[in-house]
Design an enzyme around this catalytic site. Structure first.
Site, PDB file in Angstrom:
ATOM      1  N   ARG A  32     -59.097  26.921 -60.188  1.00  0.00           N
ATOM      2  CA  ARG A  32     -59.245  28.130 -61.014  1.00  0.00           C
ATOM      3  C   ARG A  32     -58.617  27.823 -62.359  1.00  0.00           C
ATOM      4  O   ARG A  32     -57.431  27.499 -62.440  1.00  0.00           O
ATOM      5  CB  ARG A  32     -58.543  29.327 -60.361  1.00  0.00           C
ATOM      6  CG  ARG A  32     -58.324  30.476 -61.325  1.00  0.00           C
ATOM      7  CD  ARG A  32     -57.883  31.751 -60.665  1.00  0.00           C
ATOM      8  NE  ARG A  32     -58.978  32.356 -59.925  1.00  0.00           N
ATOM      9  CZ  ARG A  32     -58.991  33.625 -59.523  1.00  0.00           C
ATOM     10  NH1 ARG A  32     -57.981  34.418 -59.787  1.00  0.00           N
ATOM     11  NH2 ARG A  32     -60.027  34.103 -58.870  1.00  0.00           N
ATOM     12  N   HIS A  54     -67.862  32.792 -61.815  1.00  0.00           N
ATOM     13  CA  HIS A  54     -67.040  33.017 -60.617  1.00  0.00           C
ATOM     14  C   HIS A  54     -67.952  32.952 -59.384  1.00  0.00           C
ATOM     15  O   HIS A  54     -68.205  33.953 -58.732  1.00  0.00           O
ATOM     16  CB  HIS A  54     -66.345  34.384 -60.737  1.00  0.00           C
ATOM     17  CG  HIS A  54     -65.199  34.576 -59.799  1.00  0.00           C
ATOM     18  ND1 HIS A  54     -64.786  33.615 -58.892  1.00  0.00           N
ATOM     19  CD2 HIS A  54     -64.357  35.643 -59.609  1.00  0.00           C
ATOM     20  CE1 HIS A  54     -63.750  34.077 -58.210  1.00  0.00           C
ATOM     21  NE2 HIS A  54     -63.478  35.299 -58.625  1.00  0.00           N
ATOM     22  N   GLN A 108     -66.960  34.370 -55.826  1.00  0.00           N
ATOM     23  CA  GLN A 108     -67.004  35.830 -55.759  1.00  0.00           C
ATOM     24  C   GLN A 108     -68.437  36.317 -55.579  1.00  0.00           C
ATOM     25  O   GLN A 108     -68.711  37.211 -54.776  1.00  0.00           O
ATOM     26  CB  GLN A 108     -66.408  36.422 -57.047  1.00  0.00           C
ATOM     27  CG  GLN A 108     -66.432  37.934 -57.078  1.00  0.00           C
ATOM     28  CD  GLN A 108     -65.482  38.561 -56.075  1.00  0.00           C
ATOM     29  OE1 GLN A 108     -64.305  38.229 -56.045  1.00  0.00           O
ATOM     30  NE2 GLN A 108     -65.986  39.466 -55.242  1.00  0.00           N
ATOM     31  N   ASP A 165     -66.421  45.386 -63.681  1.00  0.00           N
ATOM     32  CA  ASP A 165     -65.253  44.492 -63.664  1.00  0.00           C
ATOM     33  C   ASP A 165     -64.348  44.905 -64.819  1.00  0.00           C
ATOM     34  O   ASP A 165     -64.745  45.698 -65.686  1.00  0.00           O
ATOM     35  CB  ASP A 165     -65.717  43.024 -63.804  1.00  0.00           C
ATOM     36  CG  ASP A 165     -64.581  42.016 -63.611  1.00  0.00           C
ATOM     37  OD1 ASP A 165     -63.530  42.388 -63.040  1.00  0.00           O
ATOM     38  OD2 ASP A 165     -64.743  40.863 -64.047  1.00  0.00           O
ATOM     39  N   CYS A 186     -65.021  43.162 -57.981  1.00  0.00           N
ATOM     40  CA  CYS A 186     -64.400  41.922 -57.473  1.00  0.00           C
ATOM     41  C   CYS A 186     -62.906  42.076 -57.267  1.00  0.00           C
ATOM     42  O   CYS A 186     -62.319  41.328 -56.501  1.00  0.00           O
ATOM     43  CB  CYS A 186     -64.725  40.756 -58.395  1.00  0.00           C
ATOM     44  SG  CYS A 186     -63.947  40.864 -60.015  1.00  0.00           S
ATOM     45  N   ARG A 189     -65.039  37.377 -49.182  1.00  0.00           N
ATOM     46  CA  ARG A 189     -64.600  36.153 -49.869  1.00  0.00           C
ATOM     47  C   ARG A 189     -64.239  35.101 -48.830  1.00  0.00           C
ATOM     48  O   ARG A 189     -64.575  33.929 -48.961  1.00  0.00           O
ATOM     49  CB  ARG A 189     -63.367  36.426 -50.748  1.00  0.00           C
ATOM     50  CG  ARG A 189     -63.606  37.333 -51.954  1.00  0.00           C
ATOM     51  CD  ARG A 189     -64.485  36.684 -52.999  1.00  0.00           C
ATOM     52  NE  ARG A 189     -63.967  35.408 -53.451  1.00  0.00           N
ATOM     53  CZ  ARG A 189     -63.029  35.253 -54.392  1.00  0.00           C
ATOM     54  NH1 ARG A 189     -62.536  36.290 -55.019  1.00  0.00           N
ATOM     55  NH2 ARG A 189     -62.614  34.044 -54.752  1.00  0.00           N
TER      56      ARG A 189
HETATM   57  N1  NVA Z   1     -63.208  38.932 -64.902  1.00  0.00           N
HETATM   58  C1  NVA Z   1     -61.953  38.860 -64.198  1.00  0.00           C
HETATM   59  C2  NVA Z   1     -62.183  38.550 -62.750  1.00  0.00           C
HETATM   60  C3  NVA Z   1     -60.924  38.469 -61.930  1.00  0.00           C
HETATM   61  C4  NVA Z   1     -61.193  38.072 -60.514  1.00  0.00           C
HETATM   62  C5  NVA Z   1     -61.074  37.801 -64.835  1.00  0.00           C
HETATM   63  O1  NVA Z   1     -61.576  36.732 -65.163  1.00  0.00           O
HETATM   64  O2  NVA Z   1     -59.884  38.055 -64.994  1.00  0.00           O
HETATM   65  N1   CP Z   2     -61.649  38.643 -57.206  1.00  0.00           N
HETATM   66  C1   CP Z   2     -60.756  37.643 -57.323  1.00  0.00           C
HETATM   67  O1   CP Z   2     -61.092  36.495 -57.600  1.00  0.00           O
HETATM   68  O2   CP Z   2     -59.467  38.011 -57.079  1.00  0.00           O
HETATM   69  P1   CP Z   2     -58.163  37.162 -57.385  1.00  0.00           P
HETATM   70  O3   CP Z   2     -58.033  37.046 -58.877  1.00  0.00           O
HETATM   71  O4   CP Z   2     -57.046  37.956 -56.771  1.00  0.00           O
HETATM   72  O5   CP Z   2     -58.298  35.810 -56.762  1.00  0.00           O
END
Ligand code: NVA
Ligand code: CP
Length: 300
Positions: A102, A129, A132, A219, A259, A287
């Site tokens: 990540r 992502h 997800q 989101d 998500c 997930r």
């Molecule tokens: N769009 C959000 C998703 C978090 C799972 C981010 O990138 O922070």
């Molecule tokens: N939706 C998601 O990826 O959650 P986290 O940021 O908690 O991993």
């Protein structure tokens, strides 16, 4: 399939195969049927950003598959002190059977896959992502039974989720409508991809996007890395909230997906969130199952 780097790399057949396996693994877990497909395998999980779901679902999932997960915070790795990703990739490939990462820049994930010799899984970047979205598609199919004839809409920032949902939704045959403010459109590579799909629409009108929708996604307005823009983003996203008023325009049996983490009072009201909490937390649970399927296919 050698890696999971972005939704665009997956064929419809590969998506269907992962979803079918995810359903099977969910059934096996619920019925206490052991499924040690990754016995003796080790997954390294590099995190350059915070996480609750991704970290815990990969870690628990790897354990359930008989393997071993390793949490690798970039704060503690040499990568956080500037060791190049091409060296990290070649070193970790000699210890591990797979790497989940990540991070911010998609190129870092692509480089890890290019220089390493083990499967790489994208656990979120600034532009996509995929883990997800596989869980999201699994949830939609579980609740709605099939994808044919469904309209999926997404209201909000044209971020990693909007990008990945657009590609995933179109690939499985849904129609996809996005409502994003003009300055917050999806990534140009995604817009290019949608040119082959007449079932895609992009608008600045949430009312237009949500009309007769079967699935309503949203989101956060400021993703990880954009937190310092929250004041201007709150202004730009006025009218882009999923609430009971706008939900009247969707189909009466429309489901809501998020998500998570959710910001109540911004992209979604507490009322709408709680009304659809069962669907949203099923999505979060999925997930686990979807990622186990990805790991089995890549590392099994
Ligand atoms: N769009 C959000 C998703 C978090 C799972 C981010 O990138 O922070
Ligand atoms: N939706 C998601 O990826 O959650 P986290 O940021 O908690 O991993």
């Amino acid at each position: 399939m050698k890696h999971l780097l972005k939704m665009m790399d997956l064929s419809t057949e590969e998506i269907t195969d992962i979803l079918n396996l995810a359903d099977q693994l969910k059934y096996e877990l619920k019925h206490d049927i052991a499924h040690p497909h990754l016995k003796g395998k080790t997954l390294g999980m590099i995190f350059q950003k915070a996480s609750t779901r991704t970290r815990v679902s990969f870690e628990a999932g790897m354990f359930q598959l008989g393997g071993h997960p390793l949490f690798l915070s970039s704060k503690d790795l040499q990568i956080g002190r500037g060791e190049p990703v091409e060296d990290t990739a070649r070193v970790l490939s000699r210890y591990l059977d797979g790497i989940m990462i990540r991070t911010f820049d998609q190129k870092e994930v692509e480089d890890l896959a290019y220089y390493g010799t083990v499967p790489v899984i994208n656990g979120l970047t600034d532009i996509t992502h995929p883990c997800q979205v596989l869980a999201d598609l699994m949830t939609v199919r579980e609740i709605k039974g099939q994808f044919d004839g469904l309209k999926m809409c997404y209201i909000g920032d044209g971020n990693n989720m909007a990008n990945a949902l657009t590609v995933g939704g179109l690939k499985v045959g849904m129609s996809v409508s996005l409502a994003c403010p003009a300055d917050y459109s999806p990534h140009e590579s995604v817009l290019e991809f949608t040119k082959n799909y007449p079932a895609f629409t992009l608008t600045t009108s949430p009312e237009e996007a949500i009309a007769d929708a079967d699935i309503v996604f949203t989101d956060v307005w400021a993703s990880m890395g954009n937190e310092n823009e929250i004041i201007e983003r709150r202004k730009a996203f006025v009218g882009y909230q999923v609430n009971e008023e706008i939900m009247k325009l969707a189909k009466p049996d429309a489901i809501v997906q998020h998500c998570l983490p959710a910001h109540r009072g911004e992209e979604i009201t507490a009322e709408t969130f709680e009304k659809h909490a069962a669907e949203i937390f099923e999505e979060a649970e999925n997930r686990l199952h979807a990622q186990k399927a990805v790991m089995v296919r890549l590392m099994g």
